[in-house]
Design a protein around this motif. Structure first.
Motif, PDB file in Angstrom:
ATOM      1  N   LYS A 231       0.821  -1.206   0.000  1.00 29.79           N
ATOM      2  CA  LYS A 231       0.000   0.000   0.000  1.00 29.79           C
ATOM      3  C   LYS A 231       0.862   1.267   0.000  1.00 29.79           C
ATOM      4  O   LYS A 231       0.562   2.232  -0.678  1.00 29.79           O
ATOM      5  CB  LYS A 231      -0.892  -0.007   1.255  1.00 29.79           C
ATOM      6  CG  LYS A 231      -1.708   1.255   1.472  1.00 29.79           C
ATOM      7  CD  LYS A 231      -2.829   1.376   0.464  1.00 29.79           C
ATOM      8  CE  LYS A 231      -3.553   2.713   0.591  1.00 29.79           C
ATOM      9  NZ  LYS A 231      -4.547   2.883  -0.472  1.00 29.79           N
ATOM     10  N   TYR A 232       1.934   1.227   0.773  1.00 32.17           N
ATOM     11  CA  TYR A 232       2.630   2.489   1.063  1.00 32.17           C
ATOM     12  C   TYR A 232       3.941   2.697   0.299  1.00 32.17           C
ATOM     13  O   TYR A 232       4.612   3.684   0.524  1.00 32.17           O
ATOM     14  CB  TYR A 232       2.925   2.583   2.566  1.00 32.17           C
ATOM     15  CG  TYR A 232       1.689   2.667   3.422  1.00 32.17           C
ATOM     16  CD1 TYR A 232       0.922   3.823   3.432  1.00 32.17           C
ATOM     17  CD2 TYR A 232       1.278   1.601   4.213  1.00 32.17           C
ATOM     18  CE1 TYR A 232      -0.221   3.912   4.214  1.00 32.17           C
ATOM     19  CE2 TYR A 232       0.133   1.678   4.994  1.00 32.17           C
ATOM     20  CZ  TYR A 232      -0.605   2.840   4.990  1.00 32.17           C
ATOM     21  OH  TYR A 232      -1.735   2.924   5.758  1.00 32.17           O
ATOM     22  N   HIS A 233       4.304   1.758  -0.593  1.00 27.76           N
ATOM     23  CA  HIS A 233       5.661   1.852  -1.152  1.00 27.76           C
ATOM     24  C   HIS A 233       5.917   3.153  -1.893  1.00 27.76           C
ATOM     25  O   HIS A 233       7.024   3.667  -1.894  1.00 27.76           O
ATOM     26  CB  HIS A 233       5.970   0.638  -2.042  1.00 27.76           C
ATOM     27  CG  HIS A 233       5.130   0.558  -3.276  1.00 27.76           C
ATOM     28  ND1 HIS A 233       5.594   0.948  -4.492  1.00 27.76           N
ATOM     29  CD2 HIS A 233       3.861   0.166  -3.458  1.00 27.76           C
ATOM     30  CE1 HIS A 233       4.635   0.778  -5.380  1.00 27.76           C
ATOM     31  NE2 HIS A 233       3.565   0.306  -4.789  1.00 27.76           N
ATOM     32  N   SER A 234       4.860   3.745  -2.481  1.00 30.23           N
ATOM     33  CA  SER A 234       5.124   4.980  -3.231  1.00 30.23           C
ATOM     34  C   SER A 234       5.391   6.166  -2.299  1.00 30.23           C
ATOM     35  O   SER A 234       5.668   7.266  -2.771  1.00 30.23           O
ATOM     36  CB  SER A 234       3.973   5.292  -4.181  1.00 30.23           C
ATOM     37  OG  SER A 234       2.767   5.368  -3.470  1.00 30.23           O
ATOM     38  N   ARG A 235       5.336   5.944  -0.984  1.00 29.87           N
ATOM     39  CA  ARG A 235       5.719   7.017  -0.061  1.00 29.87           C
ATOM     40  C   ARG A 235       7.231   7.218  -0.009  1.00 29.87           C
ATOM     41  O   ARG A 235       7.699   8.084   0.736  1.00 29.87           O
ATOM     42  CB  ARG A 235       5.218   6.707   1.361  1.00 29.87           C
ATOM     43  CG  ARG A 235       3.729   6.946   1.570  1.00 29.87           C
ATOM     44  CD  ARG A 235       3.390   6.925   3.049  1.00 29.87           C
ATOM     45  NE  ARG A 235       3.866   8.115   3.720  1.00 29.87           N
ATOM     46  CZ  ARG A 235       4.611   8.112   4.820  1.00 29.87           C
ATOM     47  NH1 ARG A 235       4.948   6.973   5.384  1.00 29.87           N
ATOM     48  NH2 ARG A 235       5.022   9.233   5.353  1.00 29.87           N
ATOM     49  N   TRP A 236       7.991   6.434  -0.779  1.00 33.58           N
ATOM     50  CA  TRP A 236       9.452   6.590  -0.713  1.00 33.58           C
ATOM     51  C   TRP A 236       9.879   8.028  -0.930  1.00 33.58           C
ATOM     52  O   TRP A 236      10.878   8.486  -0.385  1.00 33.58           O
ATOM     53  CB  TRP A 236      10.159   5.660  -1.714  1.00 33.58           C
ATOM     54  CG  TRP A 236       9.834   5.909  -3.164  1.00 33.58           C
ATOM     55  CD1 TRP A 236       8.877   5.292  -3.901  1.00 33.58           C
ATOM     56  CD2 TRP A 236      10.474   6.822  -4.071  1.00 33.58           C
ATOM     57  NE1 TRP A 236       8.856   5.764  -5.183  1.00 33.58           N
ATOM     58  CE2 TRP A 236       9.824   6.710  -5.315  1.00 33.58           C
ATOM     59  CE3 TRP A 236      11.522   7.730  -3.947  1.00 33.58           C
ATOM     60  CZ2 TRP A 236      10.193   7.456  -6.430  1.00 33.58           C
ATOM     61  CZ3 TRP A 236      11.887   8.479  -5.064  1.00 33.58           C
ATOM     62  CH2 TRP A 236      11.226   8.329  -6.277  1.00 33.58           C
ATOM     63  N   LYS A 237       9.085   8.777  -1.668  1.00 34.97           N
ATOM     64  CA  LYS A 237       9.439  10.170  -1.961  1.00 34.97           C
ATOM     65  C   LYS A 237       9.232  11.093  -0.779  1.00 34.97           C
ATOM     66  O   LYS A 237       9.763  12.185  -0.754  1.00 34.97           O
ATOM     67  CB  LYS A 237       8.521  10.727  -3.048  1.00 34.97           C
ATOM     68  CG  LYS A 237       8.543  10.056  -4.321  1.00 34.97           C
ATOM     69  CD  LYS A 237       7.635  10.839  -5.248  1.00 34.97           C
ATOM     70  CE  LYS A 237       7.096   9.877  -6.260  1.00 34.97           C
ATOM     71  NZ  LYS A 237       6.316  10.532  -7.270  1.00 34.97           N
ATOM     72  N   GLU A 238       8.342  10.722   0.115  1.00 33.47           N
ATOM     73  CA  GLU A 238       7.996  11.666   1.177  1.00 33.47           C
ATOM     74  C   GLU A 238       8.461  11.206   2.551  1.00 33.47           C
ATOM     75  O   GLU A 238       8.050  11.768   3.558  1.00 33.47           O
ATOM     76  CB  GLU A 238       6.480  11.904   1.161  1.00 33.47           C
ATOM     77  CG  GLU A 238       5.666  10.616   1.264  1.00 33.47           C
ATOM     78  CD  GLU A 238       4.156  10.853   1.212  1.00 33.47           C
ATOM     79  OE1 GLU A 238       3.689  11.310   0.160  1.00 33.47           O
ATOM     80  OE2 GLU A 238       3.484  10.581   2.213  1.00 33.47           O
TER      81      GLU A 238
END
Lengths: 477, 495
Positions: free
Chosen positions: A158-165
């Motif tokens: 669910k959260y992997h695209s939070r790598w940027k933030e």
């Protein structure tokens, strides 16, 4: 060969799963709800007299610090925003793993949800912050739609695209920062509108099927485990869910049904919407919006519930018990945080200055070339002796004042508790007052009387203002 | 179930586990069962066409063999040809009905409307059965291979059905040819640790290409191609370069996953891509791009048409036919035909201009055996291929024209003023995209004379495991997959 491969594959999988679990923790969004569940479920070693369950209505209505202060009852508020009743059931099971036989108070607002599943984000407040256990996986299977299951088990999906933030907070979250609130969180704003729902009805209407099922599951659990159950319905305007398509059309009738079910099962049900006058609840001023009470409303409902619990159950008053000393300390801290929020929200200058009269506050004042203000009397009342056309520096602490007054530029360095404070009447860059505390500038925005409020209990600056032409303005903090 | 789905993550380990605990001689039966489960997970209804294709080509094999035994040679050949024709007619007939009937209908209607004739044919409203273009070709290879005696007749229908439906390749290839694949199902495969490890490694690389690179590039490409009139110059050039890499990584990644799965089970599938963008000519490109399809066209269309053993003109016509059919195979739309025609034209023109090119090289004394010359050839080939991709990607001929028109605008400033980060990939994602491309490039260069899997297997266990974990974690974090995440979801809206 197969044996060797099996061992290797097992070792590989275990290491990989460990990594994936760790990644999930780092990447999961950090919310206040997550932090408080950590405090209440895992960090706390206490046995609470009362546990408070439900959605945002409960979260902002029953204040454990009020229950403590007024009745010596220990409690924790486990409610989270938008928590559907099925999630409440599993969260209660999780709570009861540690809490033995508490009185369980459940707010039933969310029985009104007619959809099979709650909002994903709200479900995640709870499930993403539960530690792996059979109960957690049961909750995933029953409270979330099938396509989502895997992303609750492996949160990284669910959260992997939070790598940027990602921030430092994600790696080292401060999960204990709100420990003193015991899970409670209410708004300090005032709604200012009346309740649009004024009718009374004796009609009953069925509960949505899933709500019905889980209400009974909670009742059965209480009978099986032998804990006492209290249902409440916090004050709100029944009309706010009109036309939402996902909510029971007739909440008043639904709660009449709940009343019936509660009576049949010998469970007290306090529907606060039916006794608003009785508890002196002023809808206009005690609500933060149509759906939620504000801090003042929360005080009133908490007082009532506390008295109800005290009168009807065998609850010891722990206030003078040495073992509970930290509850008194936490209350003081909580009260100070609450005062700070009130101070920051106060717009009336005179009332603001009155609020500065708090024994934990140290006031740091700097003014360059003072021009008389209408509020001079108020300023004098707290001890400031400003003089026209003079520069002025003062530190008000423990009812004593250390001040300097001069036509020349003034600067002063001091240490207060452990905070390093540097005060100047004329900053190097802008020639206006500057107040630097622990290397952070809190003034230097405008001329006029600059006041920084330092809270010695909270050990931080709680507000910074300046008076210019009789108007109070905020500095950044 | 897609290879990158939860369902497959459950199905695949289970299928492999059962496969290896079965007695060796029955393993192929389990593969057949798993293959049908896999295909039916998409659609039970459409499995009928897979069955029909299987039965028709299976029968064609038996009938061809029987015809072969007829003593009268003329009669024998005539009958054999009839069976080949029937097998092709039925298989391609189904393919035509599903894939092309609407396209040709509308084409006819347009054509006839020019003569004021109204044609009212019912529109065919069915979804294309999944993988039909792939398994039909795979099955047809058997008919021809039997006819040419390249392969023995398979009398075991179940085993033959496995050849057509083998789950790693049934949806999107690589298209197996019976002469290469069929006999592999007769062999027995034991549990080979190294082979399985290699297969898993290939799958991992496939997932990297697909999730890390292709799907990320696709975000930018789709942004530009969905509204081409909004973008100009370098925005379109970047989208086009990205698309070339996207389609390669997407397809090669998929093929590598399929090959990896097959390898774990013991089956060797065709390598579908051989670093195609390092080709120095279009001809070479087609030897290295989607190899299983281009060799299919070579063996079963180009050569039967006469191939090169005919006049120049006839040869050019053959090339054009192959590429037009190839275009149509990729999709029933004018764009794909243009895409095919372009490649056909590239090949014919390069053959026509060959003497001129040689003349120039001789006259200016250009050294052809240098890095710079080869690099120049690679770049030119890439530009030509990439230009053709415009027609492949654009969803209409009009959009392709807009893309080409808007590309002619010199705006290098969009690369530095931040505009390039407004195409769906912000600066951080754009950087990751470039990083992904760099990894693909480096691996492709290293693959030129080394087997990377072999090199990795030579390293110490600790290094290898760190590498595997790092690769999996990088894909898990930076891959484009899973439910969309939006912080907004977590802001508690009061009502």
């Amino acid at each position: 060969m197969i044996k060797k491969a099996f061992y290797k594959a097992t070792a590989f999988s275990i290491i990989l799963l460990t990594f994936v679990y760790f990644l999930g923790s780092v990447f999961t969004i950090k919310t206040d709800h997550g932090a408080k569940l950590y405090q209440g479920l895992y960090a706390s070693k206490e046995q609470y007299d009362v546990v408070l369950m439900g959605s945002s209505h409960m979260n902002g209505t029953i204040n454990p610090n009020v229950l403590w202060k007024e009745y010596g009852i220990t409690s924790f508020n486990y409610a989270t925003g938008g928590q559907p009743i099925d999630v409440t059931y599993y969260l209660l099971k999780e709570v009861l793993k540690k809490q033995k036989n508490p009185i369980v108070v459940v707010d039933l607002y969310y029985l009104g949800l007619i959809r099979n599943f709650g909002e994903e984000g709200y479900i995640r407040y709870v499930l993403d912050n539960m530690r792996p256990s059979i109960n957690k996986y049961e909750a995933i299977l029953n409270c979330t739609p099938r396509p989502h299951w895997i992303s609750y088990v492996f949160r990284i999906i669910k959260y992997h695209s939070r790598w940027k933030e990602l921030t430092e907070q994600d790696f080292y979250p401060d999960l204990n920062k709100t420990y003193y609130a015991k899970g409670f969180d209410a708004e300090h704003i005032i709604y200012g509108k009346d309740n649009t729902y004024n009718s009374k009805t004796n009609e009953v209407s069925n509960l949505p099927p899933k709500s019905y099922k889980y209400l009974y599951k909670i009742i059965e659990m209480s009978k099986k485990e032998g804990f006492k159950l209290v249902f409440i319905n916090a004050p709100y305007d029944y009309n706010i869910t009109n036309g939402t398509m996902i909510w029971h059309e007739k909440p008043a009738e639904m709660f009449n049904m709940v009343d019936k079910i509660a009576k049949e099962n010998g469970i007290p049900f306090i529907n606060y919407n039916n006794i608003l006058d009785e508890i002196g609840f002023d809808f206009k001023n005690d609500m933060a919006n149509g759906g939620h009470v504000n801090i003042y409303g929360a005080d009133k409902v908490s007082l009532h519930l506390g008295k109800f619990l005290k009168d009807n159950y065998d609850l010891k008053d722990h206030r003078d018990d040495k073992n509970y000393e930290n509850w008194n300390k936490d209350y003081e801290y909580y009260n100070q945080v609450r005062a700070a929020i009130q101070l920051r929200g106060e717009k009336d200058i005179k009332r603001y200055i009155e609020l500065l009269n708090n024994e934990n506050y140290a006031l740091i004042v700097s003014c360059s070339d003072y021009k008389p203000l209408n509020i001079e009397d108020s300023l004098k009342s707290i001890g400031l002796n400003l003089k026209e056309n003079y520069n002025y520096i003062a530190v008000l602490n423990n009812k004593s004042i250390d001040e300097k007054i001069s036509k020349e530029k003034i600067a002063k360095d001091l240490t207060l508790d452990s905070a390093e404070i540097k005060i100047k009447t004329c900053s190097d860059d802008k020639n206006i007052p500057s107040i630097v505390i622990d290397d952070k500038e809190y003034a230097n925005l405008s001329n006029g009387v600059n006041i920084v409020v330092y809270d010695k209990l909270l050990k931080k600056v709680v507000d910074s203002i300046f008076f210019d032409n009789d108007i109070m303005k905020k500095n950044r903090i | 179930m897609l290879f990158n789905s939860v369902d497959f993550a459950v199905f695949f380990p289970f299928a492999v586990f059962v496969y290896f605990i079965m007695p060796k001689r029955f393993r192929w039966v389990w593969l057949l069962i798993s293959s049908y489960i896999f295909y039916m997970s998409y659609s039970v209804k459409y499995t009928i066409f897979l069955v029909i294709s299987t039965l028709v080509t299976y029968l064609s094999g038996i009938l061809i063999e029987r015809a072969d035994n007829i003593k009268d040679e003329r009669k024998s050949i005539k009958l054999k040809k009839t069976w080949v024709f029937l097998s092709f007619a039925i298989n391609l007939g189904i393919l035509f009905v599903f894939k092309y009937s609407n396209f040709f209908n509308s084409l006819m209607q347009k054509l006839l409307s020019n003569f004021n004739i109204a044609l009212n044919t019912p529109k065919f409203n069915y979804l294309l059965p999944l993988g039909i273009s792939f398994y039909t070709f795979q099955a047809l290879s058997y008919t021809v291979d039997v006819y040419r005696k390249d392969v023995k007749v398979q009398r075991n229908l179940a085993k033959y059905a496995l050849f057509v439906s083998f789950f790693p390749q049934v949806i999107a290839g690589p298209i197996g040819k019976s002469k290469h694949l069929l006999h592999q199902f007769d062999e027995e495969y034991s549990f080979d640790y190294d082979r399985i490890k290699n297969g898993l490694l290939l799958m991992l690389w496939g997932f990297f290409q697909k999730l890390f690179v292709a799907d990320r590039l696709a975000i930018l490409v789709n942004t530009v191609y969905s509204e081409p009139s909004k973008y100009k110059g370098f925005e379109i050039i970047i989208a086009n370069i990205f698309f070339a890499i996207q389609i390669y990584c997407d397809f090669c990644g998929y093929s590598d996953i399929a090959r990896g799965i097959a390898e774990i089970l013991g089956i060797r599938l065709y390598k579908n891509f051989e670093r195609p963008y390092f080709s120095k000519s279009i001809k070479e490109f087609w030897r290295r791009w989607h190899i299983s399809l281009s060799t299919w066209f070579r063996d079963y269309l180009y050569i039967p048409l006469g191939g090169k053993r005919c006049s120049k003109i006839r040869n050019y016509i053959n090339i054009m036919i192959v590429f037009l059919v190839s275009g149509l195979w990729h999709g029933a739309a004018v764009n794909f035909i243009i895409w095919g025609a372009l490649h056909g034209a590239y090949l014919i023109l390069s053959d026509i201009f060959k003497p001129i090119k040689k003349g120039i090289v001789n006259k200016f004394n250009i050294k052809t055996d240098t890095f710079s010359y080869k690099f120049f050839q690679i770049i030119i080939t890439f530009i030509l291929v990439d230009f053709a991709w415009i027609f492949f990607k654009a969803d209409s001929f009009t959009n392709a024209k807009i893309i080409i028109k808007n590309m002619n605008y010199f705006n290098p400033f969009v690369l530095v003023n931040g505009d390039i980060y407004k195409l769906g990939l912000d600066s951080k994602d754009f950087f990751i995209a470039l990083l992904g491309i760099a990894v693909i490039l480096i691996v492709n260069i290293l693959q030129r004379n080394k087997s990377l899997r072999l090199e990795i297997s030579k390293q110490n266990c600790a290094f290898r495991w760190v590498l595997y974990f790092a690769a999996i974690i990088v894909i898990l974090i930076f891959g484009i997959y899973g439910p969309a995440y939006s912080a907004k979801q977590f802001i508690y809206s009061q009502f």
